[in-house]
Design a protein around this motif. Structure first.
Motif, PDB file in Angstrom:
ATOM      1  N   UNK A  90       0.827  -1.203   0.000  1.00 26.42           N
ATOM      2  CA  UNK A  90       0.000   0.000   0.000  1.00 26.42           C
ATOM      3  C   UNK A  90       0.866   1.259   0.000  1.00 26.42           C
ATOM      4  N   UNK A  91       1.963   1.252   0.741  1.00 30.52           N
ATOM      5  CA  UNK A  91       2.834   2.435   0.780  1.00 30.52           C
ATOM      6  C   UNK A  91       3.646   2.595  -0.501  1.00 30.52           C
ATOM      7  N   UNK A  92       4.016   1.504  -1.144  1.00 27.96           N
ATOM      8  CA  UNK A  92       4.677   1.606  -2.455  1.00 27.96           C
ATOM      9  C   UNK A  92       3.694   2.196  -3.468  1.00 27.96           C
ATOM     10  N   UNK A  93       2.438   1.747  -3.428  1.00 27.56           N
ATOM     11  CA  UNK A  93       1.407   2.281  -4.319  1.00 27.56           C
ATOM     12  C   UNK A  93       1.229   3.784  -4.092  1.00 27.56           C
ATOM     13  N   UNK A  94       1.137   4.187  -2.831  1.00 28.52           N
ATOM     14  CA  UNK A  94       1.011   5.609  -2.509  1.00 28.52           C
ATOM     15  C   UNK A  94       2.203   6.381  -3.039  1.00 28.52           C
ATOM     16  N   UNK A  95       3.404   5.875  -2.797  1.00 24.84           N
ATOM     17  CA  UNK A  95       4.622   6.559  -3.224  1.00 24.84           C
ATOM     18  C   UNK A  95       4.669   6.679  -4.739  1.00 24.84           C
ATOM     19  N   UNK A  96       4.290   5.633  -5.448  1.00 26.90           N
ATOM     20  CA  UNK A  96       4.247   5.666  -6.910  1.00 26.90           C
ATOM     21  C   UNK A  96       3.296   6.761  -7.377  1.00 26.90           C
ATOM     22  N   UNK A  97       2.177   6.926  -6.695  1.00 28.37           N
ATOM     23  CA  UNK A  97       1.151   7.873  -7.109  1.00 28.37           C
ATOM     24  C   UNK A  97       1.476   9.319  -6.736  1.00 28.37           C
ATOM     25  N   UNK A  98       2.049   9.550  -5.553  1.00 21.92           N
ATOM     26  CA  UNK A  98       2.289  10.940  -5.112  1.00 21.92           C
ATOM     27  C   UNK A  98       3.736  11.374  -5.286  1.00 21.92           C
ATOM     28  N   UNK A  99       4.639  10.429  -5.509  1.00 22.59           N
ATOM     29  CA  UNK A  99       6.055  10.740  -5.672  1.00 22.59           C
ATOM     30  C   UNK A  99       6.833  10.522  -4.391  1.00 22.59           C
ATOM     31  N   UNK A 100       8.116  10.245  -4.559  1.00 21.89           N
ATOM     32  CA  UNK A 100       8.999   9.969  -3.422  1.00 21.89           C
ATOM     33  C   UNK A 100       9.101  11.181  -2.498  1.00 21.89           C
ATOM     34  N   UNK A 101       9.273  12.364  -3.072  1.00 21.92           N
ATOM     35  CA  UNK A 101       9.416  13.573  -2.251  1.00 21.92           C
ATOM     36  C   UNK A 101       8.223  13.803  -1.348  1.00 21.92           C
ATOM     37  N   UNK A 102       7.030  13.693  -1.904  1.00 25.45           N
ATOM     38  CA  UNK A 102       5.813  13.900  -1.109  1.00 25.45           C
ATOM     39  C   UNK A 102       5.684  12.824  -0.040  1.00 25.45           C
ATOM     40  N   UNK A 103       5.992  11.566  -0.392  1.00 31.32           N
ATOM     41  CA  UNK A 103       5.906  10.504   0.609  1.00 31.32           C
ATOM     42  C   UNK A 103       6.883  10.770   1.752  1.00 31.32           C
ATOM     43  N   UNK A 104       8.117  11.130   1.416  1.00 31.29           N
ATOM     44  CA  UNK A 104       9.142  11.316   2.444  1.00 31.29           C
ATOM     45  C   UNK A 104       8.829  12.473   3.389  1.00 31.29           C
ATOM     46  N   UNK A 105       8.028  13.430   2.936  1.00 32.96           N
ATOM     47  CA  UNK A 105       7.635  14.570   3.772  1.00 32.96           C
ATOM     48  C   UNK A 105       6.314  14.325   4.498  1.00 32.96           C
ATOM     49  N   UNK A 106       5.681  13.186   4.225  1.00 31.61           N
ATOM     50  CA  UNK A 106       4.312  12.955   4.689  1.00 31.61           C
ATOM     51  C   UNK A 106       4.213  12.540   6.159  1.00 31.61           C
TER      52      UNK A 106
END
Length: 153
Positions: A90-106
């Motif tokens: 689920x988190x890989x899917x989220x990261x793919x969709x929003x981008x690594x930068x957005x995930x890392x700041x989330x």
């Protein structure tokens, strides 16, 4: 040294099927909802309108892109291998969709680092907007990711 990935075997097949199902397959490049040239299963890197690909090329592109996004996600997590498998997908899917930068700041990433996987699953549902507006498809995708994420607990 080989890049560390959990996207092999059954887990790799699960993430490809899950993300591919949400992204949909388009063999000819088009503009996405915010006007970005996109092709295959949501690929944007180096895409130009008019680009054409086969399904085999798109499948390979998706797995490669998922592994790149996974690598970026892993770099900003303290203990990525401690995340349960379905939650990880689920988190890989989220990261793919929003981008690594957005995930890392989330907040989701912050909660994962604090050991609060359930709270991270909940925080991941907040990404439902594109172009400044709530998108029903993103609401549905986040709901499916949330359900998968909680199955991992």
């Amino acid at each position: 040294m080989a890049r560390k990935t959990r996207l092999v075997g059954t887990l790799g097949a699960l993430v490809v099927a899950f993300v591919g199902g949400w992204e949909g397959l388009r063999l000819v490049a088009y503009k996405d909802i915010v006007g970005v040239p996109t092709v295959c299963y949501g690929e944007t890197l180096g895409v130009k309108l008019g680009d054409n690909h086969t399904k085999v090329e798109c499948d390979a592109m998706l797995l490669s892109s998922l592994q790149r996004h996974e690598a970026g996600m892993r770099k900003c997590l303290k203990a990525p291998d401690a995340i349960p498998e379905k939650s990880y997908v689920a988190f890989v899917s989220l990261t793919y969709n929003i981008g690594v930068g957005a995930f890392c700041k989330s907040t989701a990433r912050k909660r994962l680092d604090a050991g609060d996987v359930r709270g991270a699953c909940d925080a991941a549902t907040w990404y439902t907007r594109a172009g400044g507006r709530k998108i029903p498809g993103l609401v549905n995708r986040r709901s499916a990711e949330h359900e998968l994420c909680l199955q991992g607990l």
